[in-house]
Design a protein around this motif. Structure first.
Motif, PDB file in Angstrom:
ATOM      1  N   LEU A 145       9.545 -16.503   1.715  1.00 17.24           N
ATOM      2  CA  LEU A 145       9.105 -15.350   2.500  1.00 17.24           C
ATOM      3  C   LEU A 145       9.540 -14.036   1.855  1.00 17.24           C
ATOM      4  O   LEU A 145       8.780 -13.063   1.831  1.00 17.24           O
ATOM      5  CB  LEU A 145       9.661 -15.446   3.927  1.00 17.24           C
ATOM      6  CG  LEU A 145       9.029 -16.509   4.822  1.00 17.24           C
ATOM      7  CD1 LEU A 145       9.782 -16.596   6.143  1.00 17.24           C
ATOM      8  CD2 LEU A 145       7.556 -16.197   5.068  1.00 17.24           C
ATOM      9  N   VAL A 146      10.763 -14.007   1.336  1.00 16.02           N
ATOM     10  CA  VAL A 146      11.225 -12.804   0.641  1.00 16.02           C
ATOM     11  C   VAL A 146      10.328 -12.521  -0.554  1.00 16.02           C
ATOM     12  O   VAL A 146       9.955 -11.370  -0.816  1.00 16.02           O
ATOM     13  CB  VAL A 146      12.696 -12.963   0.195  1.00 16.02           C
ATOM     14  CG1 VAL A 146      13.114 -11.765  -0.662  1.00 16.02           C
ATOM     15  CG2 VAL A 146      13.622 -13.063   1.395  1.00 16.02           C
ATOM     16  N   CYS A 147       9.978 -13.561  -1.316  1.00 18.14           N
ATOM     17  CA  CYS A 147       9.104 -13.391  -2.483  1.00 18.14           C
ATOM     18  C   CYS A 147       7.773 -12.754  -2.086  1.00 18.14           C
ATOM     19  O   CYS A 147       7.297 -11.812  -2.734  1.00 18.14           O
ATOM     20  CB  CYS A 147       8.855 -14.739  -3.152  1.00 18.14           C
ATOM     21  SG  CYS A 147      10.260 -15.412  -4.059  1.00 18.14           S
ATOM     22  N   VAL A 148       7.176 -13.270  -1.028  1.00 14.75           N
ATOM     23  CA  VAL A 148       5.872 -12.765  -0.596  1.00 14.75           C
ATOM     24  C   VAL A 148       5.968 -11.303  -0.148  1.00 14.75           C
ATOM     25  O   VAL A 148       5.164 -10.445  -0.555  1.00 14.75           O
ATOM     26  CB  VAL A 148       5.309 -13.639   0.538  1.00 14.75           C
ATOM     27  CG1 VAL A 148       4.054 -13.007   1.135  1.00 14.75           C
ATOM     28  CG2 VAL A 148       5.002 -15.039   0.028  1.00 14.75           C
ATOM     29  N   LEU A 149       6.956 -10.999   0.691  1.00 16.60           N
ATOM     30  CA  LEU A 149       7.099  -9.639   1.204  1.00 16.60           C
ATOM     31  C   LEU A 149       7.474  -8.657   0.100  1.00 16.60           C
ATOM     32  O   LEU A 149       6.958  -7.528   0.055  1.00 16.60           O
ATOM     33  CB  LEU A 149       8.157  -9.614   2.306  1.00 16.60           C
ATOM     34  CG  LEU A 149       7.778 -10.335   3.610  1.00 16.60           C
ATOM     35  CD1 LEU A 149       8.969 -10.357   4.563  1.00 16.60           C
ATOM     36  CD2 LEU A 149       6.583  -9.659   4.262  1.00 16.60           C
ATOM     37  N   ALA A 150       8.375  -9.071  -0.798  1.00 19.71           N
ATOM     38  CA  ALA A 150       8.788  -8.187  -1.889  1.00 19.71           C
ATOM     39  C   ALA A 150       7.624  -7.906  -2.828  1.00 19.71           C
ATOM     40  O   ALA A 150       7.414  -6.764  -3.265  1.00 19.71           O
ATOM     41  CB  ALA A 150       9.954  -8.806  -2.654  1.00 19.71           C
ATOM     42  N   ALA A 151       6.850  -8.936  -3.142  1.00 21.65           N
ATOM     43  CA  ALA A 151       5.703  -8.750  -4.036  1.00 21.65           C
ATOM     44  C   ALA A 151       4.699  -7.777  -3.427  1.00 21.65           C
ATOM     45  O   ALA A 151       4.184  -6.874  -4.116  1.00 21.65           O
ATOM     46  CB  ALA A 151       5.040 -10.103  -4.318  1.00 21.65           C
ATOM     47  N   GLY A 152       4.418  -7.940  -2.137  1.00 21.79           N
ATOM     48  CA  GLY A 152       3.459  -7.054  -1.501  1.00 21.79           C
ATOM     49  C   GLY A 152       3.931  -5.615  -1.434  1.00 21.79           C
ATOM     50  O   GLY A 152       3.186  -4.680  -1.760  1.00 21.79           O
ATOM     51  N   SER A 153       5.196  -5.423  -1.033  1.00 20.17           N
ATOM     52  CA  SER A 153       5.715  -4.056  -0.892  1.00 20.17           C
ATOM     53  C   SER A 153       5.840  -3.356  -2.234  1.00 20.17           C
ATOM     54  O   SER A 153       5.505  -2.169  -2.365  1.00 20.17           O
ATOM     55  CB  SER A 153       7.069  -4.077  -0.159  1.00 20.17           C
ATOM     56  OG  SER A 153       8.009  -4.853  -0.878  1.00 20.17           O
ATOM     57  N   LEU A 154       6.288  -4.066  -3.271  1.00 17.72           N
ATOM     58  CA  LEU A 154       6.431  -3.444  -4.582  1.00 17.72           C
ATOM     59  C   LEU A 154       5.075  -3.144  -5.215  1.00 17.72           C
ATOM     60  O   LEU A 154       4.913  -2.143  -5.912  1.00 17.72           O
ATOM     61  CB  LEU A 154       7.253  -4.340  -5.509  1.00 17.72           C
ATOM     62  CG  LEU A 154       8.757  -4.330  -5.273  1.00 17.72           C
ATOM     63  CD1 LEU A 154       9.445  -5.325  -6.197  1.00 17.72           C
ATOM     64  CD2 LEU A 154       9.351  -2.940  -5.485  1.00 17.72           C
ATOM     65  N   ALA A 155       4.107  -4.036  -4.986  1.00 16.90           N
ATOM     66  CA  ALA A 155       2.775  -3.781  -5.530  1.00 16.90           C
ATOM     67  C   ALA A 155       2.200  -2.480  -4.973  1.00 16.90           C
ATOM     68  O   ALA A 155       1.565  -1.703  -5.694  1.00 16.90           O
ATOM     69  CB  ALA A 155       1.849  -4.952  -5.211  1.00 16.90           C
ATOM     70  N   VAL A 156       2.436  -2.230  -3.701  1.00 11.53           N
ATOM     71  CA  VAL A 156       1.940  -1.012  -3.072  1.00 11.53           C
ATOM     72  C   VAL A 156       2.666   0.218  -3.600  1.00 11.53           C
ATOM     73  O   VAL A 156       2.068   1.284  -3.809  1.00 11.53           O
ATOM     74  CB  VAL A 156       2.094  -1.109  -1.537  1.00 11.53           C
ATOM     75  CG1 VAL A 156       1.790   0.231  -0.885  1.00 11.53           C
ATOM     76  CG2 VAL A 156       1.177  -2.182  -0.982  1.00 11.53           C
ATOM     77  N   VAL A 157       3.976   0.066  -3.871  1.00 16.52           N
ATOM     78  CA  VAL A 157       4.786   1.223  -4.257  1.00 16.52           C
ATOM     79  C   VAL A 157       4.694   1.523  -5.748  1.00 16.52           C
ATOM     80  O   VAL A 157       4.580   2.686  -6.163  1.00 16.52           O
ATOM     81  CB  VAL A 157       6.265   0.976  -3.864  1.00 16.52           C
ATOM     82  CG1 VAL A 157       7.168   2.034  -4.481  1.00 16.52           C
ATOM     83  CG2 VAL A 157       6.412   0.983  -2.350  1.00 16.52           C
ATOM     84  N   VAL A 158       4.716   0.491  -6.588  1.00  9.87           N
ATOM     85  CA  VAL A 158       4.877   0.691  -8.031  1.00  9.87           C
ATOM     86  C   VAL A 158       3.560   0.851  -8.767  1.00  9.87           C
ATOM     87  O   VAL A 158       3.373   1.786  -9.549  1.00  9.87           O
ATOM     88  CB  VAL A 158       5.684  -0.471  -8.640  1.00  9.87           C
ATOM     89  CG1 VAL A 158       5.746  -0.344 -10.167  1.00  9.87           C
ATOM     90  CG2 VAL A 158       7.087  -0.501  -8.059  1.00  9.87           C
ATOM     91  N   ILE A 159       2.625  -0.077  -8.542  1.00 12.60           N
ATOM     92  CA  ILE A 159       1.429  -0.126  -9.384  1.00 12.60           C
ATOM     93  C   ILE A 159       0.599   1.164  -9.325  1.00 12.60           C
ATOM     94  O   ILE A 159       0.151   1.665 -10.357  1.00 12.60           O
ATOM     95  CB  ILE A 159       0.578  -1.361  -9.031  1.00 12.60           C
ATOM     96  CG1 ILE A 159       1.350  -2.636  -9.423  1.00 12.60           C
ATOM     97  CG2 ILE A 159      -0.771  -1.309  -9.736  1.00 12.60           C
ATOM     98  CD1 ILE A 159       0.647  -3.919  -9.082  1.00 12.60           C
ATOM     99  N   PRO A 160       0.392   1.785  -8.150  1.00 22.25           N
ATOM    100  CA  PRO A 160      -0.392   3.029  -8.140  1.00 22.25           C
ATOM    101  C   PRO A 160       0.366   4.227  -8.724  1.00 22.25           C
ATOM    102  O   PRO A 160      -0.245   5.239  -9.041  1.00 22.25           O
ATOM    103  CB  PRO A 160      -0.681   3.258  -6.650  1.00 22.25           C
ATOM    104  CG  PRO A 160      -0.360   1.966  -5.976  1.00 22.25           C
ATOM    105  CD  PRO A 160       0.715   1.348  -6.789  1.00 22.25           C
TER     106      PRO A 160
END
Length: 417
Positions: A145-160
Motif C-alpha cells: 500500500l505504501v508503494c502504491v500511494l508513494a508512487a501516485g503522490s510522487l508522480a503527481v509532484v515530480v514528473i510535471p
C-alpha cells in the motif's frame, strides 16, 4: 520456509519502494534538492534506530503470538503508548529545527520533514510490530500500500515539475507513510484497549529502561557508524556531493535490506532455538545466513559495477557516470553491513545488550575518526572507506561476543551442593 519467502517478498517491495523513489529523484530532481531530501531520509533512519531501542526491540524478543495473548498484550500496550509520545516529540523538534533553518537560509530547512519523519517512523513501528507477531503477510500488504500511494503522490509532484523542491517531496512521501501507518496501527492494535492514553502504565516502563539504555547506546552507535558520513559530507561538501554518495549507494541497498528481511523472521526461530537449548541449530542458522550473504553481496556488487555505464545512461539521465569507484566501495560496506545485521540479531535474541552496545560504541568511534581523517585527503571516498573500517571492526568484535555468549550458555549448570 514460507514465512521467510513472504518476508523476502515484503523486503523486496520495501527495497523497490526505496529504489523507485530515489531513482525518480535522481533522474528528475536537481542534485541540491535531492541532497536535501537524502539528508532528512537519513535523519529518519537514525531516529528509526532510536525507536527500535525504546520500543521495537522489546517486542521482537517476545515469542510470536496473537495481539491479545497474555504474554504480549501488556508489553504491546506499553510500547504503543511510549512510541506515541516519541512520535509527537519527534515531530515537534523537527518542525522547530526546520523552521529555524528555513529562516537562516540553510538548504536543509524543509518544514515538511515534520510530517515525513514521524510518519515514516510510525510505518516502521507497525511493520516491526506485525513481524514480531509472526505475521509477515500483513506487513507485506502494508508495504504494498505504501508503494502504491508513494508512487501516485510522487508522480503527481515530480514528473510535471523537474524543479520541485525538497518540501513537496517530503510532503508527498510523508502523506503515504501517514495514511498506511495510521490505518495499520488501527488494525494492529484493535481489541487492545485504550493504549493511546498512556496514564499510569508508563510508570511500568522503568523495568525496560535499563535494557533500553544499552540498546540505545548500541543502535545509536550503529547509526553513527553507518550514517555519520551523511552529516559530514553534507557539511563539508554540500548537497550535491551528498547526492552523489547517495545515488551510487542506491543499487547496493538490497544487500543490507536482505539481512533485515532475514532478521525479521529469524528472530522468532532463534528465540525458539534459544528456549529449547538448541545451540547447534542457533549457530548454524547464523553461519548459513552469513555465508549466503557474502556470496550475494559479492555477485550483486560485481553486477552493478560492470553495468554502471548502462545504468547511469538509461536510469539516471547520464548523471554520476564517473562515480563507478563509489559503487565498488559501497559494495564492500554493504557486505560488511549484512554481516553486522545478522550477528547483531543473534546477539539481541540472547539479550546481550550491554556487550553489543559497547562493541557498537567502540566501532562507531573508529568509524567517526576514520571518516574525519580520510575525508581530508580522499574527499567523499574517505567517507565510505571510514565507514567500512568501522563496520569491519564491529563485525569482528560482535562475532567474538556471539561465540562467547553461546559457549557460556552451552556449559552445564554447576551441580547443587
Amino acid at each position: 520456509m514460507s514465512r521467510y519467502l513472504i518476508s523476502a517478498i515484503e523486503q523486496a517491495l520495501w527495497s523497490l519502494l526505496n529504489f523507485g523513489v530515489n531513482l525518480l529523484l535522481i533522474r528528475f530532481v536537481a542534485p541540491e534538492q535531492y541532497g536535501a531530501f537524502a539528508f532528512w531520509a537519513a535523519v529518519g533512519f537514525v531516529l528509526s534506530s532510536l525507536q527500535n531501542a525504546l520500543t521495537v526491540c522489546h517486542l521482537q524478543v517476545l515469542a510470536p503470538g496473537e495481539a491479545t495473548a497474555p504474554e504480549r498484550l501488556p508489553v504491546e500496550r506499553l510500547m504503543h503508548g511510549v512510541n506515541l509520545l516519541f512520535l509527537l516529540a519527534t515531530g515537534a523538534v523537527v518542525l522547530a529545527v526546520t523552521l529555524a533553518w528555513r529562516a537562516g537560509g540553510n538548504p536543509y530547512g524543509a518544514p515538511a520533514a515534520a510530517l515525513f519523519v514521524p510518519a515514516y517512523l510510525l510505518q516502521q513501528y507497525v511493520r516491526a510490530l506485525v513481524f514480531s507477531r509472526g505475521r509477515p503477510g500483513q506487513a507485506t500488504i502494508q508495504t504494498a500500500l505504501v508503494c502504491v500511494l508513494a508512487a501516485g503522490s510522487l508522480a503527481v509532484v515530480v514528473i510535471p515539475n523537474h524543479a520541485v523542491g525538497a518540501d513537496p517531496l517530503l510532503l508527498a512521501l510523508g502523506a503515504a507513510y501517514a495514511l498506511v501507518g495510521v490505518g495499520g496501527m488501527a488494525v494492529a492494535a484493535g481489541g487492545q484497549g485504550r493504549w493511546w492514553v498512556p496514564g499510569r502504565k508508563l510508570l511500568t516502563y522503568g523495568g525496560y529502561a535499563r535494557q533500553s539504555g544499552w540498546i540505545f547506546l548500541g543502535v545509536s552507535s550503529t547509526e553513527l557508524l553507518t550514517r555519520f558520513y551523511v552529516f559530514v559530507a553534507a557539511g563539508a561538501f554540500g548537497p550535491s556531493a551528498l547526492a552523489a554518495l547517495t545515488a551510487t549507494q542506491q543499487l547496493l541497498r538490497p544487500i543490507p535490506l536482505l539481512a533485515s528481511s532475514w532478521g525479521l523472521v529469524a528472530r522468532g526461530d532463534l528465540a525458539r532455538r534459544r528456549d529449547a537449548g538448541d545451540w547447534l541449530g542457533y549457530g548454524g542458522l547464523v553461519l548459513a545466513a552469513l555465508a549466503a550473504g557474502a556470496v550475494v553481496a559479492g555477485l550483486w556488487t560485481l553486477l552493478i559495477y560492470e553495468t554502471w555505464p548502462t545504468i547511469t545512461a538509461r536510469l539516471f539521465g547520464g548523471k554520476y557516470q564517473d562515480a563507478d569507484w563509489m559503487v565498488a566501495l559501497w559494495g564492500l560496506a554493504a557486505a560488511l553491513g549484512f554481516g553486522q545485521a545478522v550477528v547483531s540479531t543473534a546477539i539481541q535474541v540472547l539479550k546481550a545488550f550491554k556487550a553489543l552496545a559497547l562493541a557498537n560504541a567502540a566501532a562507531s568511534l573508529v568509524a567517526a575518526g576514520a571518516i574525519l581523517a580520510l575525508i581530508k585527503g580522499l574527499g567523499p571516498a574517505g567517507a565510505v572507506l571510514g565507514t567500512a573500517a568501522g563496520q569491519a571492526l564491529e563485525l569482528a568484535v560482535m562475532a567474538a561476543i556471539l561465540a562467547a555468549a553461546i559457549a557460556a550458555r552451552r556449559r552445564p549448570a554447576p551441580a547443587a551442593p
